[in-house]
Structures are given as structure tokens and as C-alpha cells.
Motif scaffolding. Structure first.
Motif, PDB file in Angstrom:
ATOM      1  N   GLU A   1      -3.614  -0.993  -8.402  1.00  0.00           N
ATOM      2  CA  GLU A   1      -5.032   0.374  -8.114  1.00  0.00           C
ATOM      3  C   GLU A   1      -4.431   1.342  -7.802  1.00  0.00           C
ATOM      4  O   GLU A   1      -4.627   1.805  -6.882  1.00  0.00           O
TER       5      GLU A   1
ATOM      6  N   SER B   1       1.091  -1.155  -0.298  1.00  0.00           N
ATOM      7  CA  SER B   1       0.582   0.228  -0.450  1.00  0.00           C
ATOM      8  C   SER B   1       1.078   1.297   0.067  1.00  0.00           C
ATOM      9  O   SER B   1       1.690   1.061   0.864  1.00  0.00           O
TER      10      SER B   1
ATOM     11  N   ARG C   1      -1.853  -6.556  -9.623  1.00  0.00           N
ATOM     12  CA  ARG C   1      -2.618  -5.742  -9.732  1.00  0.00           C
ATOM     13  C   ARG C   1      -2.676  -4.172  -9.012  1.00  0.00           C
ATOM     14  O   ARG C   1      -2.074  -4.257  -7.805  1.00  0.00           O
TER      15      ARG C   1
ATOM     16  N   HIS D   1      -1.332   4.508  -3.961  1.00  0.00           N
ATOM     17  CA  HIS D   1      -2.004   3.545  -4.744  1.00  0.00           C
ATOM     18  C   HIS D   1      -2.278   1.681  -4.449  1.00  0.00           C
ATOM     19  O   HIS D   1      -1.187   1.945  -3.130  1.00  0.00           O
ATOM     20  N   HIS D   2      -2.359   1.248  -4.333  1.00  0.00           N
ATOM     21  CA  HIS D   2      -2.644  -0.579  -3.742  1.00  0.00           C
ATOM     22  C   HIS D   2      -2.659  -1.168  -4.986  1.00  0.00           C
ATOM     23  O   HIS D   2      -2.946  -1.493  -5.830  1.00  0.00           O
TER      24      HIS D   2
ATOM     25  N   LEU E   1      -6.116   4.833  -6.078  1.00  0.00           N
ATOM     26  CA  LEU E   1      -6.849   5.804  -5.020  1.00  0.00           C
ATOM     27  C   LEU E   1      -7.318   6.659  -5.112  1.00  0.00           C
ATOM     28  O   LEU E   1      -6.188   7.520  -5.887  1.00  0.00           O
ATOM     29  N   ASP E   2      -8.490   6.766  -4.999  1.00  0.00           N
ATOM     30  CA  ASP E   2      -9.027   7.929  -5.254  1.00  0.00           C
ATOM     31  C   ASP E   2      -9.339   9.168  -4.105  1.00  0.00           C
ATOM     32  O   ASP E   2      -8.392   8.676  -2.883  1.00  0.00           O
TER      33      ASP E   2
END
Length: 122
Positions: free
Chosen positions: A112, A58, A110, A62-63, A114-115
């Protein structure tokens, strides 16, 4: 591991991890679809499943979830900021049976973003 000439040799290295002795500033992640470099300074959490098949990283923005086999080597390298590149193994290594003691095999990464709301929680 038995080599083509019938002798025992080192286990194959799928080339999923590049490291260096000096701590890195960025961790680069390479997938078949994307490449991204995230700063170690924004790393907030690192966790490895006990069976060494999943690694979660983390960052503030991003994750990242890495899946594969024998991921303890990658976990240790990231924890020490020695990992410079983590990449998905070529297709020919994905089906290969791995024995204990072999190098990390990354099957998928992967990433992702983060917002803004998730970023504030960190």
C-alpha cells in the motif's frame, strides 16, 4: 519429509525468499500483479506476529503486509538487510501442509503506497 521414493529428505522450499550474505540496498517484492523495489534506507518498522503468519514492513513511502507460514526466516533476513527478493509461492505450494522447520511460505503480499499526510507522520 517423506519423498516420492519413500525416503526422508529435506522439506520442500517454495522459493519465496532470496538472500545474500552482503546487505542489500533494495528489497524487491514480487506478487502476481506487481513488482516493486523499496530501499532499505527507508525502512522504519518491521514486526512479526508471534504465530509467524503475518509480517508487517513499514517504509517511508509504503506499508507492506506479508501473510503465510513460517515467516520468521523472512523477518530475520529483512532485519539483517540480507533479503533481496520476497515473492508469493506458486499455487501448488499454497495448499500444501507445512511442518515445523520448513521454509517460509508466502501466500500473499499487500503493498500500500502512503499518501503525503501519512508520510509526514513518519
Amino acid at each position: 519429509m517423506l519423498t516420492q521414493n519413500g525416503k526422508f529428505g529435506a522439506p520442500p522450499d517454495p522459493g519465496c525468499l532470496e538472500t545474500r550474505e552482503i546487505p542489500a540496498i533494495f528489497l524487491r517484492l514480487h506478487t502476481p500483479r506487481a513488482q516493486i523495489a523499496l530501499p532499505y534506507a527507508s525502512l522504519v518498522k518491521l514486526s512479526l506476529k508471534l504465530d509467524e503468519t503475518a509480517l508487517e514492513i513499514s517504509f517511508v513511502t509504503h506499508h507492506v503486509v506479508i501473510s503465510g507460514k513460517h515467516l520468521a526466516e523472512i523477518y530475520q533476513s529483512v532485519a539483517e538487510a540480507h533479503a533481496i527478493v520476497i515473492s508469493v509461492a506458486p499455487e501448488d505450494f499454497s495448499a500444501e501442509i507445512q511442518l515445523p522447520g520448513q521454509k517460509a511460505l508466502v501466500r500473499a503480499i499487500r503493498i500500500e503506497p502512503l499518501d503525503a499526510a501519512e508520510r509526514r507522520k513518519r
